[in-house]
Write a protein that holds these residues in place. Structure first.
Motif, short mmCIF file in Angstrom:
data_model
loop_
_atom_site.label_atom_id
_atom_site.label_comp_id
_atom_site.label_asym_id
_atom_site.label_seq_id
_atom_site.Cartn_x
_atom_site.Cartn_y
_atom_site.Cartn_z
N TYR A 1 -0.88 1.65 -2.76
CA TYR A 1 -0.48 1.26 -1.41
C TYR A 1 0.27 2.42 -0.75
O TYR A 1 0.49 3.48 -1.34
CB TYR A 1 0.44 0.02 -1.47
CG TYR A 1 -0.25 -1.23 -1.99
CD1 TYR A 1 -1.18 -1.92 -1.20
CD2 TYR A 1 0.06 -1.74 -3.25
CE1 TYR A 1 -1.79 -3.07 -1.70
CE2 TYR A 1 -0.55 -2.89 -3.74
CZ TYR A 1 -1.48 -3.54 -2.95
OH TYR A 1 -2.10 -4.65 -3.43
N LYS B 1 1.67 -2.75 1.60
CA LYS B 1 1.23 -3.81 0.70
C LYS B 1 1.28 -5.17 1.40
O LYS B 1 0.40 -6.02 1.20
CB LYS B 1 2.11 -3.84 -0.55
CG LYS B 1 1.66 -4.89 -1.56
CD LYS B 1 2.50 -4.83 -2.83
CE LYS B 1 2.01 -5.84 -3.86
NZ LYS B 1 2.80 -5.80 -5.11
N GLN C 1 -3.19 -8.20 -2.83
CA GLN C 1 -1.79 -8.13 -3.25
C GLN C 1 -1.61 -8.81 -4.60
O GLN C 1 -0.83 -8.33 -5.44
CB GLN C 1 -0.89 -8.82 -2.20
CG GLN C 1 -0.86 -8.10 -0.87
CD GLN C 1 0.06 -8.78 0.13
OE1 GLN C 1 1.10 -9.40 -0.26
NE2 GLN C 1 -0.30 -8.70 1.42
#
Length: 519
Positions: A178, A163, A171
């Motif tokens: 992820y 991530k 994000q």
């Protein structure tokens, strides 16, 4: 049941079985072909969508386009579901497609039950690249699901790896999807289509193929029936009709032949059989006729009382038979230098008068059947007279008279040849063994009759001579008795049994009467 009906029924059954099997296998093949075609179309759609995904992914990543409410609509994960909804407005076959995952960032891309099963399948079978299975919806509608796995590639790691390494806009917007690694299963390219499409296309193709096959088989059966009737059944009927005619006595019937197959060979065999039967029938007719002639000959021998009458009768009996045009008896003269015709019958335009009857050894006719029979004392047959080179100088007269075959038989008396019996036919090969045997028997009967007539004549002459001698003896006895009775001296005769004769003078001398002297 007739052979034609049996053949057509068997052919129809074979065609029907072939039609059923072909229809069954054809239906299965059509269904498989439709499914294969749909799979190929699905692969094409999948390839197009995956190309779209890659292009837009590269645009977002390479140009570092931030994700916001406007640009997110261009992300493949968002856009593909919207494209699928728009696709249904243009195509009404019920087909839908989408990219789905068990860990989606967009809830609209959440995998349903059949898609989750596919995800589990691909995770368990990583070597398999596609899956096509039927399933039912919650409303019990039949569908097919085509799916291919979406595998994490190196370019995917920028958004789906760690991530912290993802773009800031990613994000801020997403908390999930992820920590994937290269080769992990991210999701599916999911394509769904109603089973009705397959069934409808299969049914359409099946009906079209059924019509084509039905017409093809009908015309094929019709063509086979016509060919079978022309090449087999009509010829078999010809054999049947020929056999029926042959059974009714039409021995001239023949089968028309064409080709070189088994039925043609059968036709040749039939024609040969018919010809053989015809020849045998003709032989039987000839034999029957000649047996009748033999019977008439024997009756004539009993009824007639002279050789000349008998020979004339036999000649007329012989020429009354089919294909015998001349019969004659010739007797040798005292020097045996020539034959003298004693009896003859037949209509040959004077042919008998043209025959050289010389028996001389140096005569050109020495090789003729007549001379051969006389000198060799045996039956002489020439069944191809007009083809005999030895008799070429007689062919013109023989051809005019219609002579084709000649048979001559020696006539013997007391082991001496006295003449010849000759028979002429207007047919080649007329004198078969059976006919020759019958004519020989007639010849032997003639020999017997001649001897019988001679013995009868001799007996008659002897009887007449005996009667003359008896009459002379009776006259002599009467004259002797008159002389003995007229004398004046006594005369008597005796033998071992006693007195046999006494005249009147002796009776007076002894004083006894005739009764007393002959007790």
């Amino acid at each position: 049941m007739r052979l034609q009906s049996k053949i057509f029924i068997i052919t129809a059954i074979i065609f029907a079985l072939h039609f059923v099997v072909n229809t069954y296998l054809g239906q299965r093949q059509i269904r498989e072909d439709v499914i294969a075609n749909i799979k190929e179309n699905a692969r094409t759609i999948r390839g197009m969508l995956m190309s779209y995904r890659r292009v837009y992914q590269e645009i977002f990543i390479d140009h570092d386009i931030p994700i916001n409410d406007v640009t997110i609509k261009f992300l493949p994960a968002h856009a593909i579901s919207r494209i699928s909804q728009g696709f249904t407005q243009w195509v009404d076959n019920g087909l839908t497609f989408n990219t789905v995952s068990d860990r989606p960032r967009n809830p609209i891309n959440q995998a349903d039950k059949v898609e989750l099963d596919a995800i589990q399948f691909f995770r368990a079978n990583q070597d398999i690249k596609e899956r096509f299975v039927p399933y039912q919806t919650a409303s019990n509608e039949d569908y097919y699901h085509f799916s291919q796995p979406i595998i994490i590639k190196p370019r995917c790691m920028k958004c789906h790896g760690e991530k912290d390494a993802a773009p800031a806009s990613i994000q801020r917007r997403y908390d999930t999807a992820y920590n994937y690694k290269i080769g992990d299963l991210r999701g599916l390219m999911s394509i769904k289509l109603p089973a009705e499409i397959i069934e409808q296309r299969s049914s359409e193709l099946f009906q079209r193929n059924l019509l084509i096959h039905s017409l093809g088989m009908f015309f094929t059966f019709l063509l086979i029936a016509l060919l079978l009737n022309r090449t087999v059944l009509s010829r078999i009927r010809g054999l049947q009709l020929g056999s029926e005619k042959l059974a009714l006595g039409d021995y001239k019937t023949r089968i028309k032949l064409s080709g070189n197959d088994e039925l043609t060979q059968m036709g040749y065999a039939f024609n040969h059989m018919a010809q053989t039967i015809s020849q045998r029938e003709q032989q039987l007719i000839k034999q029957k006729s000649l047996y009748y002639a033999l019977s008439q000959t024997n009756k004539s021998i009993v009824k007639l009382d002279s050789t000349e009458k008998l020979l004339n009768k036999i000649c007329h009996i012989a020429t009354s038979q089919n294909n015998i045009i001349l019969a004659w008896f010739g007797m040798a003269d005292s020097q045996q230098s020539a034959l003298i015709p004693l009896a003859s019958a037949g209509q040959t335009n004077g042919y008998l008068q043209s025959i050289n009857l010389s028996l001389q050894i140096d005569s050109p006719h020495r090789l003729s059947p007549v001379n051969r029979a006389f000198y060799l004392r045996e039956t002489s047959i020439n069944n191809h007279y007009l083809s005999d080179p030895d008799m070429a100088f007689t062919h013109d007269d023989a051809e005019k008279a219609g002579v084709q075959s000649v048979a001559s038989f020696p006539i013997n008396k007391n082991d001496h040849i006295i003449g010849v019996f000759s028979v002429y036919s207007d047919q080649e090969n007329y004198f078969t063994d059976d006919i020759v045997n019958l004519l020989q028997e007639i010849s032997h009967d003639v020999e017997y009759a001649i001897q019988h007539y001679d013995l009868k004549k001799q007996h008659f002459e002897a009887q007449k001579q005996l009667e003359r001698s008896s009459n002379e003896l009776t006259e002599l006895n009467d004259l002797m008795s008159m002389l003995l009775e007229s004398t004046g001296e006594g005369i008597f005769g005796v033998d071992k049994n006693g007195c046999t004769f006494v005249n009147h003078a002796a009776q007076k001398m002894f004083g006894y009467s005739l009764a007393e002297l002959y007790p």
